[in-house]
Design a protein around this motif. Structure first.
Motif, PDB file in Angstrom:
ATOM      1  N   UNK A 188      -1.950  17.742  -2.718  1.00 60.66           N
ATOM      2  CA  UNK A 188      -2.547  16.426  -2.916  1.00 60.66           C
ATOM      3  C   UNK A 188      -2.602  15.650  -1.603  1.00 60.66           C
ATOM      4  N   UNK A 189      -3.454  14.629  -1.594  1.00 59.98           N
ATOM      5  CA  UNK A 189      -3.574  13.742  -0.439  1.00 59.98           C
ATOM      6  C   UNK A 189      -3.558  12.297  -0.923  1.00 59.98           C
ATOM      7  N   UNK A 190      -3.147  11.403  -0.049  1.00 61.26           N
ATOM      8  CA  UNK A 190      -3.145   9.978  -0.365  1.00 61.26           C
ATOM      9  C   UNK A 190      -3.412   9.203   0.921  1.00 61.26           C
ATOM     10  N   UNK A 191      -4.141   8.088   0.792  1.00 54.78           N
ATOM     11  CA  UNK A 191      -4.465   7.237   1.935  1.00 54.78           C
ATOM     12  C   UNK A 191      -3.609   5.980   1.894  1.00 54.78           C
ATOM     13  N   UNK A 192      -3.014   5.634   3.040  1.00 53.01           N
ATOM     14  CA  UNK A 192      -2.298   4.369   3.204  1.00 53.01           C
ATOM     15  C   UNK A 192      -2.942   3.634   4.375  1.00 53.01           C
ATOM     16  N   UNK A 193      -3.525   2.457   4.085  1.00 53.82           N
ATOM     17  CA  UNK A 193      -4.303   1.761   5.103  1.00 53.82           C
ATOM     18  C   UNK A 193      -3.903   0.295   5.202  1.00 53.82           C
ATOM     19  N   UNK A 194      -3.909  -0.217   6.418  1.00 58.84           N
ATOM     20  CA  UNK A 194      -3.696  -1.647   6.649  1.00 58.84           C
ATOM     21  C   UNK A 194      -4.964  -2.440   6.340  1.00 58.84           C
ATOM     22  N   UNK A 195      -6.108  -1.774   6.392  1.00 59.37           N
ATOM     23  CA  UNK A 195      -7.404  -2.433   6.200  1.00 59.37           C
ATOM     24  C   UNK A 195      -7.537  -2.985   4.779  1.00 59.37           C
ATOM     25  N   UNK A 196      -8.053  -4.224   4.680  1.00 65.47           N
ATOM     26  CA  UNK A 196      -8.213  -4.871   3.377  1.00 65.47           C
ATOM     27  C   UNK A 196      -9.653  -4.840   2.874  1.00 65.47           C
ATOM     28  N   UNK A 197     -10.577  -4.400   3.696  1.00 64.78           N
ATOM     29  CA  UNK A 197     -11.987  -4.400   3.305  1.00 64.78           C
ATOM     30  C   UNK A 197     -12.239  -3.435   2.147  1.00 64.78           C
ATOM     31  N   UNK A 198     -13.122  -3.782   1.212  1.00 61.68           N
ATOM     32  CA  UNK A 198     -13.416  -2.913   0.064  1.00 61.68           C
ATOM     33  C   UNK A 198     -13.970  -1.545   0.430  1.00 61.68           C
ATOM     34  N   UNK A 199     -14.380  -1.364   1.692  1.00 61.32           N
ATOM     35  CA  UNK A 199     -14.941  -0.078   2.089  1.00 61.32           C
ATOM     36  C   UNK A 199     -13.893   1.035   1.943  1.00 61.32           C
ATOM     37  N   UNK A 200     -12.608   0.674   2.084  1.00 57.36           N
ATOM     38  CA  UNK A 200     -11.544   1.679   1.938  1.00 57.36           C
ATOM     39  C   UNK A 200     -11.551   2.228   0.514  1.00 57.36           C
ATOM     40  N   UNK A 201     -11.558   1.312  -0.462  1.00 57.12           N
ATOM     41  CA  UNK A 201     -11.550   1.735  -1.867  1.00 57.12           C
ATOM     42  C   UNK A 201     -12.800   2.518  -2.219  1.00 57.12           C
ATOM     43  N   UNK A 202     -13.945   2.067  -1.690  1.00 62.85           N
ATOM     44  CA  UNK A 202     -15.201   2.743  -2.013  1.00 62.85           C
ATOM     45  C   UNK A 202     -15.216   4.177  -1.507  1.00 62.85           C
ATOM     46  N   UNK A 203     -14.788   4.373  -0.265  1.00 59.78           N
ATOM     47  CA  UNK A 203     -14.811   5.723   0.311  1.00 59.78           C
ATOM     48  C   UNK A 203     -13.780   6.620  -0.361  1.00 59.78           C
ATOM     49  N   UNK A 204     -12.574   6.092  -0.612  1.00 63.65           N
ATOM     50  CA  UNK A 204     -11.532   6.908  -1.235  1.00 63.65           C
ATOM     51  C   UNK A 204     -11.918   7.293  -2.659  1.00 63.65           C
ATOM     52  N   UNK A 205     -12.580   6.374  -3.377  1.00 59.95           N
ATOM     53  CA  UNK A 205     -13.055   6.714  -4.723  1.00 59.95           C
ATOM     54  C   UNK A 205     -14.083   7.826  -4.643  1.00 59.95           C
ATOM     55  N   UNK A 206     -14.963   7.756  -3.640  1.00 58.81           N
ATOM     56  CA  UNK A 206     -16.030   8.761  -3.497  1.00 58.81           C
ATOM     57  C   UNK A 206     -15.438  10.148  -3.237  1.00 58.81           C
ATOM     58  N   UNK A 207     -14.377  10.221  -2.426  1.00 62.33           N
ATOM     59  CA  UNK A 207     -13.822  11.539  -2.076  1.00 62.33           C
ATOM     60  C   UNK A 207     -12.664  11.927  -2.997  1.00 62.33           C
ATOM     61  N   UNK A 208     -12.340  11.050  -3.949  1.00 65.89           N
ATOM     62  CA  UNK A 208     -11.328  11.400  -4.943  1.00 65.89           C
ATOM     63  C   UNK A 208      -9.912  11.429  -4.429  1.00 65.89           C
TER      64      UNK A 208
END
Length: 293
Positions: A188-208
């Motif tokens: 499994x993989x998981x992303x931890x980001x300091x960035x608050x912009x919605x682009x993080x959620x959008x991209x992570x949702x796209x790549x699952x």
């Protein structure tokens, strides 16, 4: 700067084994044979050989395999008796014993290109060497979880902002495919980001990939995440690119930096990828993990 771990001990041992020795000096087989070197008369341009070899009329025309072996002093180590310096006023004395060193450890630092070569040897040479900090750790035998930063790892760290203030980033499709290959292999993989912009959620949702964003203290979240998932820290790989990733490096089994990471991240990572963030670095790491299985 690239010294075998046993270099000092071997030199001292050799000095103690030979009471007649004034010093022990580290040497390697010479890369260039001086029997094929020349002096040039500046006035005439005529060349004369640097050295002669008894029994070989023209050593400069002879196969190097039949020429006497020669050695080059590298500066790795000099073990010197105090009397050599204090009584003989010499840094070597006359009785100099050789400590033969593997030539793979030899790097001369005379220009920036030499420095780049030395850094490559340290990172990728696979040498058992003295490190000023903790030695880089190998990839875990079993990888259970890959933890990724977002900006500068899954993106190229740039951001485009339009006149309405909307932000866009660039990512690499090969990275998402690499993460899919890991999932198929049970990692499994998981992303931890300091960035608050919605682009993080959008991209992570796209790549699952599950994600946590707006995280100022990544290390605390990482420890909590591993505890909740019951994952051994030694089986976790973390990949980052900046100083806010550094507190996570010692918490995992293998810390990785992208090729264009901050210098401090490059220095403290166990492994540095050859590709830049957003340019296939994550795919490179996924392939390394899968090949290691």
């Amino acid at each position: 700067p690239i010294r075998p771990r046993d270099c000092v001990d071997r030199a001292v041992r050799l000095l103690l084994e030979h009471p007649d020795a004034d010093c022990v000096r580290g040497v390697v087989p010479a890369g260039q044979n001086p029997h094929k070197m020349w002096r040039i008369d500046e006035a005439t341009g005529r060349m004369t050989p640097l050295l002669s070899v008894p029994g070989i009329a023209e050593p400069y025309n002879a196969p190097r395999q039949i020429l006497p072996p020669v050695y080059w002093q590298t500066g790795h180590i000099d073990a010197i008796r105090p009397a050599t310096i204090l009584e003989k006023n010499s840094m070597t004395g006359e009785a100099i014993y050789a400590l033969l060193i593997d030539p793979r450890y030899t790097v001369d630092l005379d220009n920036p290109r030499d420095w780049a070569k030395a850094e490559w040897v340290v990172r990728f040479g696979g040498l058992e060497m003295v490190h000023p900090d903790a030695a880089p750790r190998p990839m875990p035998e079993r990888v259970a979880l890959l933890v990724l930063d977002f900006d500068g790892v899954l993106t190229d760290n740039r951001v485009w902002t339009d006149q309405e203030g909307r932000e866009s980033v660039a990512s690499n499709r090969s990275d998402s495919h690499g993460l899919e290959l890991l999932r198929r292999a049970g990692i499994e993989a998981v992303v931890i980001s300091k960035e608050r912009n919605p682009v993080v959620a959008a991209r992570c949702k796209k790549i699952g990939v599950p994600h946590f964003q707006g995280v100022d203290d990544k290390a605390t979240l990482l420890k909590k995440l591993l505890a909740e998932r019951g994952v051994e820290a030694s089986q976790v790989v973390y990949v980052g690119n900046d100083v806010n990733d550094l507190p996570c490096f010692p918490l995992v089994g293998w810390a990785v930096a992208v090729a264009d990471a901050h210098p401090e991240a490059l220095r403290r990572a166990d492994y540095v990828l050859s590709r830049r963030g957003g340019h296939g670095a994550v795919r490179e790491l996924c392939d390394l993990i899968l090949a290691h299985r």
